[in-house]
Design an enzyme around this catalytic site. Structure first.
Site, PDB file in Angstrom:
ATOM      1  N   LEU A   1       0.844  -1.198   0.000  1.00 35.09           N
ATOM      2  CA  LEU A   1       0.000   0.000   0.000  1.00 35.09           C
ATOM      3  C   LEU A   1       0.874   1.241   0.000  1.00 35.09           C
ATOM      4  O   LEU A   1       1.538   1.548   0.995  1.00 35.09           O
ATOM      5  CB  LEU A   1      -0.911   0.023   1.224  1.00 35.09           C
ATOM      6  CG  LEU A   1      -2.036  -1.007   1.294  1.00 35.09           C
ATOM      7  CD1 LEU A   1      -2.886  -0.754   2.532  1.00 35.09           C
ATOM      8  CD2 LEU A   1      -2.887  -0.985   0.045  1.00 35.09           C
TER       9      LEU A   1
ATOM     10  N   ASP B   1     -10.173  -5.857  15.217  1.00 32.58           N
ATOM     11  CA  ASP B   1      -9.070  -5.223  15.955  1.00 32.58           C
ATOM     12  C   ASP B   1      -8.820  -3.835  15.374  1.00 32.58           C
ATOM     13  O   ASP B   1      -7.694  -3.447  15.085  1.00 32.58           O
ATOM     14  CB  ASP B   1      -7.804  -6.083  15.839  1.00 32.58           C
ATOM     15  CG  ASP B   1      -6.709  -5.672  16.818  1.00 32.58           C
ATOM     16  OD1 ASP B   1      -7.011  -4.901  17.754  1.00 32.58           O
ATOM     17  OD2 ASP B   1      -5.558  -6.105  16.649  1.00 32.58           O
TER      18      ASP B   1
END
Length: 309
Positions: free
Chosen positions: A101, A216
């Site tokens: 990314l 999470d």
């Protein structure tokens, strides 16, 4: 997803991209505390992301890959692509390969878009991820959990399908962490835990629909991707109540109000959510106590005093 049960990252790259493609550079990427991470530069000018751990911890990557693929299947929010994983016997390491990314510049309305996309993720069809290989009785209460267990940080996370959200949260979230924390909790706290488990229905509610959760979603697991929007990574995926996800986004510093306002436009946030938020986060505080020690004991005790004092 291609799984390389033997070999090395170099062999995996060739299998993925062609015999002529090689790794030309490997640079550490810092930020996590469980795995070693690297940006791998390839000979065709592209980059991929690699996580490494001991071979014995290969199950970490199997679980992460399943979670990422589940999130990607919804098609509503940015999630890294799983490229492959394997065991490198020569180096004594297991590895996971993901798309890399590149950091982008946040678009206008970044937080509003993030809120809406997370709400859409939570409304995506998800029961197949719980009942994989099982039949779901028609007309009965939905099951919560996931088709396989995974991890919350470095701790095992139990995802055995349970009918009913409150029962699932008791049996698969709070109870395992409380058992692990017994030596860290005093007698009063252990009795409060017993009382809380017995009376959990007095505090938590069943959701109108089950939601596929990242599991999470603290601030470090959402980053601005190349499109300028939020991408979510490092999941602990399961199907549960969307309130548990929202609570986690507020645990270590909440997102801006515009995020929650945009979420609320798609899925209204019940006025009683604020009364339940800390109880959802007791799971994560117990996990932090079990992983990192006594500095989190006071946070656990404060929550127990509120709900079972």
């Amino acid at each position: 997803m291609k799984v390389f049960s033997a070999g090395s990252p170099e062999e995996a790259v060739k299998a993925l991209f062609g015999e002529n493609i090689t790794i030309t550079d490997r640079r550490p990427v810092y930020g996590g505390d469980i795995n070693d991470s690297y940006r791998l530069s390839l000979s065709d000018g592209s980059s991929i992301f690699m996580k490494c751990n001991a071979i014995k911890n290969f199950s970490f990557f199997e679980a992460e890959a399943k979670g990422l693929e589940a999130l990607r299947s919804a098609g509503v929010i940015g999630v890294p692509e799983v490229l492959g994983m394997g065991r490198d016997a020569g180096r004594g390491r297991s590895f996971l390969l993901l798309s890399f990314l590149e950091k982008g510049t946040r678009i206008n309305g970044y937080w509003e878009v993030f809120g809406r996309e997370l709400a859409l993720l939570h409304r995506a069809d998800c029961l197949g991820f719980v009942m994989e290989g099982r039949s779901l009785p028609s007309g009965e209460t939905p099951f919560f959990g996931f088709a396989s267990d995974n991890y919350i940080g470095a701790s095992p996370q139990i995802n055995t399908p349970v009918q009913g959200w409150v029962s699932f949260f008791r049996e698969c979230r709070l109870l395992p962490q409380i058992k692990m924390a017994e030596r860290s909790l005093g007698l009063r706290a252990r009795r409060q835990c017993e009382k809380l488990l017995e009376n959990l229905e007095a505090y938590l509610t069943e959701p109108e629909f089950p939601s596929l959760l990242h599991g999470d979603l603290w601030s470090g697991n959402a980053v601005c991707g190349p499109d300028g929007k939020a991408w979510i990574l490092d999941p602990a995926v399961y199907v549960g109540h969307f309130e548990a996800e929202l609570a986690m986004t507020e645990l270590f510093g909440a997102n801006p109000p515009s995020f929650y306002g945009a979420y609320h436009e798609i899925t209204p946030i019940d006025s009683g959510y604020g009364d339940r938020r800390d109880l959802y986060n007791l799971y994560h505080m117990l996990n932090h106590l079990n992983l990192f020690g006594g500095s989190y004991r006071s946070s656990v005790q404060r929550i127990l005093e509120r709900y079972a004092g």
